[in-house]
Write an enzyme that holds these catalytic residues in place. Structure first.
Site, PDB file in Angstrom:
ATOM      1  N   LYS A  29       0.857  -1.203   0.000  1.00  0.00           N
ATOM      2  CA  LYS A  29       0.000   0.000   0.000  1.00  0.00           C
ATOM      3  C   LYS A  29       0.885   1.241   0.000  1.00  0.00           C
ATOM      4  O   LYS A  29       2.064   1.199   0.405  1.00  0.00           O
ATOM      5  CB  LYS A  29      -0.933   0.020   1.224  1.00  0.00           C
ATOM      6  CG  LYS A  29      -0.239   0.011   2.604  1.00  0.00           C
ATOM      7  CD  LYS A  29       0.173   1.371   3.125  1.00  0.00           C
ATOM      8  CE  LYS A  29       0.894   1.296   4.456  1.00  0.00           C
ATOM      9  NZ  LYS A  29       1.711   2.440   4.782  1.00  0.00           N
ATOM     10  N   ALA A  63       9.988  -2.842   6.397  1.00  0.00           N
ATOM     11  CA  ALA A  63      10.243  -1.614   7.180  1.00  0.00           C
ATOM     12  C   ALA A  63      10.447  -0.412   6.248  1.00  0.00           C
ATOM     13  O   ALA A  63      11.370   0.379   6.401  1.00  0.00           O
ATOM     14  CB  ALA A  63      11.443  -1.794   8.110  1.00  0.00           C
ATOM     15  N   ALA A  64       9.561  -0.293   5.255  1.00  0.00           N
ATOM     16  CA  ALA A  64       9.687   0.759   4.245  1.00  0.00           C
ATOM     17  C   ALA A  64       8.482   1.699   4.216  1.00  0.00           C
ATOM     18  O   ALA A  64       8.477   2.673   3.478  1.00  0.00           O
ATOM     19  CB  ALA A  64       9.862   0.120   2.861  1.00  0.00           C
ATOM     20  N   LEU A  72       5.467   0.472   3.353  1.00  0.00           N
ATOM     21  CA  LEU A  72       4.642  -0.046   2.258  1.00  0.00           C
ATOM     22  C   LEU A  72       3.652  -1.120   2.723  1.00  0.00           C
ATOM     23  O   LEU A  72       2.951  -1.730   1.906  1.00  0.00           O
ATOM     24  CB  LEU A  72       5.546  -0.622   1.157  1.00  0.00           C
ATOM     25  CG  LEU A  72       6.467   0.406   0.479  1.00  0.00           C
ATOM     26  CD1 LEU A  72       7.480  -0.287  -0.428  1.00  0.00           C
ATOM     27  CD2 LEU A  72       5.636   1.412  -0.330  1.00  0.00           C
ATOM     28  N   GLY A 125       4.415  -6.428   5.703  1.00  0.00           N
ATOM     29  CA  GLY A 125       4.111  -7.391   6.769  1.00  0.00           C
ATOM     30  C   GLY A 125       2.617  -7.437   7.051  1.00  0.00           C
ATOM     31  O   GLY A 125       2.034  -8.519   7.227  1.00  0.00           O
ATOM     32  N   SER A 126       1.977  -6.272   7.057  1.00  0.00           N
ATOM     33  CA  SER A 126       0.532  -6.208   7.325  1.00  0.00           C
ATOM     34  C   SER A 126      -0.232  -6.930   6.219  1.00  0.00           C
ATOM     35  O   SER A 126      -1.209  -7.630   6.471  1.00  0.00           O
ATOM     36  CB  SER A 126       0.059  -4.749   7.354  1.00  0.00           C
ATOM     37  OG  SER A 126       0.768  -4.030   8.334  1.00  0.00           O
ATOM     38  N   ASP A 133      -2.505  -1.512  10.180  1.00  0.00           N
ATOM     39  CA  ASP A 133      -2.714  -1.485   8.723  1.00  0.00           C
ATOM     40  C   ASP A 133      -3.334  -2.769   8.182  1.00  0.00           C
ATOM     41  O   ASP A 133      -3.676  -2.837   6.998  1.00  0.00           O
ATOM     42  CB  ASP A 133      -1.368  -1.284   7.989  1.00  0.00           C
ATOM     43  CG  ASP A 133      -0.830   0.126   8.162  1.00  0.00           C
ATOM     44  OD1 ASP A 133      -1.602   1.014   8.562  1.00  0.00           O
ATOM     45  OD2 ASP A 133       0.375   0.331   7.888  1.00  0.00           O
TER      46      ASP A 133
HETATM   47  O1  C5P Z   1      -0.233  -1.306  14.790  1.00  0.00           O
HETATM   48  P1  C5P Z   1       1.206  -1.589  14.471  1.00  0.00           P
HETATM   49  O2  C5P Z   1       1.693  -2.851  15.109  1.00  0.00           O
HETATM   50  O3  C5P Z   1       1.513  -1.523  13.018  1.00  0.00           O
HETATM   51  O4  C5P Z   1       2.014  -0.390  15.141  1.00  0.00           O
HETATM   52  C1  C5P Z   1       3.392  -0.458  15.396  1.00  0.00           C
HETATM   53  C2  C5P Z   1       3.768   0.692  16.316  1.00  0.00           C
HETATM   54  O5  C5P Z   1       3.614   1.944  15.638  1.00  0.00           O
HETATM   55  C3  C5P Z   1       2.891   0.830  17.554  1.00  0.00           C
HETATM   56  O6  C5P Z   1       3.383   0.035  18.596  1.00  0.00           O
HETATM   57  C4  C5P Z   1       3.008   2.324  17.861  1.00  0.00           C
HETATM   58  O7  C5P Z   1       4.206   2.587  18.530  1.00  0.00           O
HETATM   59  C5  C5P Z   1       3.109   2.956  16.490  1.00  0.00           C
HETATM   60  N1  C5P Z   1       1.803   3.432  15.979  1.00  0.00           N
HETATM   61  C6  C5P Z   1       1.230   4.576  16.523  1.00  0.00           C
HETATM   62  N2  C5P Z   1       0.034   5.027  16.045  1.00  0.00           N
HETATM   63  C7  C5P Z   1      -0.581   4.391  15.014  1.00  0.00           C
HETATM   64  C8  C5P Z   1      -0.006   3.248  14.432  1.00  0.00           C
HETATM   65  C9  C5P Z   1       1.193   2.797  14.944  1.00  0.00           C
HETATM   66  O8  C5P Z   1       1.780   5.187  17.453  1.00  0.00           O
HETATM   67  N3  C5P Z   1      -1.733   4.886  14.543  1.00  0.00           N
END
Ligand code: C5P
Length: 297
Positions: free
Chosen positions: A12, A98-99, A101, A104-105, A138
């Site tokens: 994405k 880790a880009a 994109l 992983g999601s 995501d």
């Molecule tokens: O939800 P996800 O595992 O992708 O998020 C990884 C990290 O990114 C979270 O632990 C948080 O630190 C940060 N994050 C955030 N606010 C969001 C999405 C992610 O602070 N809306």
């Protein structure tokens, strides 16, 4: 014997991203327009002679049990509450990780969709969306893809009309990875203003290509950009080089991937060449419509 099943896990890009403020659970509340693109990993589900599910990945760095594919499979197995057919899950990785994109999601979302079908669980859209949100912010978007407006921490979704077809060139500075958590932590330190996404959303609603392109040429599309650019010289240099060449690269999510839209293949391949001349990695793809597997749930 069960037949093998293949599910594409599309990347994405974020056409616009606005961080609004703190959110429950230590997250950030945001508003973002997400667009699925054709750059994709592949998840293959095959019969296995071993019990339960087994995971394989073409990238050894991502082959551990903490891969979101394993977490999705474990979550679904728990929800199934019955003996499941043994399955070998292979992840063919293409999307840089880790880009920004959503690779992983998207792999996790493809696993939920694939195993729901392979194990004949017949879970509906709501149940899958709920599990997806448990796996990551995501993941709910990646289940259906297409074009959507995400709110909350990213998990509350409203469909938007499909974006008109564009070629997409993704530009990645070499050797730079950004963890989402680090990007948000850096954002808290740098805090910049907030773009309004309304002009972008309106342009998508009326399907106006030139207005969509004009939004992306604007100076403020992603609140996380200042944070992502701080201290990351290869990203700063790549962005600068592309701008000097007359392009308008936009940061996707928490970066470091940048992207540019193009109207034609010759124009997109010209942009990709410029990215390579500027020392970046270029990926040429296009905008995708909603995932068929999701429409069929
Ligand atoms: O939800 P996800 O595992 O992708 O998020 C990884 C990290 O990114 C979270 O632990 C948080 O630190 C940060 N994050 C955030 N606010 C969001 C999405 C992610 O602070 N809306």
């Amino acid at each position: 014997m069960k037949r093998a099943l293949v599910v594409k896990a599309f990347a994405k890009i974020n056409l616009g991203l606005r961080v609004i403020g703190p959110y429950r659970g230590g997250y950030h509340e945001l508003e973002t327009v997400m667009q699925q693109v054709s750059l994709a990993d592949t998840v293959l589900f095959e019969p296995s002679t071993l019990g339960g599910w087994r995971f394989f990945c073409t990238d050894p760095e991502l082959a551990g049990e903490d891969n979101l594919v394993c977490r999705a499979a474990a979550l679904l197995e728990k929800r199934a509450g019955k003996a499941t057919t043994p399955v070998r899950i292979s992840l063919y990785k293409v999307i840089p990780s880790a880009a920004g994109l959503g690779g992983g999601s998207s792999d996790a979302a493809a696993t939920l969709l694939g195993l729901n079908s392979y194990w004949d669980l017949q879970l509906g859209k709501e149940e899958l969306l709920e599990m997806a949100a448990e796996l990551g912010s995501d993941v709910p978007f990646c289940l259906g893809g297409g074009t959507a407006l995400a709110r909350g921490r990213g998990e509350i979704m409203a469909d938007l009309p499909p974006l008109p077809f564009f070629w997409v060139v993704i530009a990645l500075p070499r050797g730079v990875k950004i963890s989402t958590a680090d990007a948000y932590a850096a954002f808290d330190r740098t805090r910049s203003g907030e773009p309004s996404l309304d002009p972008l959303i309106e342009a998508i609603r009326i399907g106006d290509r030139s207005k969509i392109a004009a939004w992306l040429r604007g100076s403020f599309t992603n609140t996380l950009e200042t944070a992502a650019l701080t201290g990351l010289e290869p990203l700063v240099d790549l962005k600068k080089g592309l701008r000097v060449s007359g392009l308008a690269p936009v940061l996707s999510g928490s970066g470091p991937a940048l992207f540019m839209l193009a109207d034609s293949y010759p124009s997109a391949s010209g942009i990709a060449r410029t990215v390579q001349e500027e020392g970046g990695e270029a990926y040429l793809c296009w905008t995708e419509f909603k995932k068929e597997e999701w429409e069929n749930v």
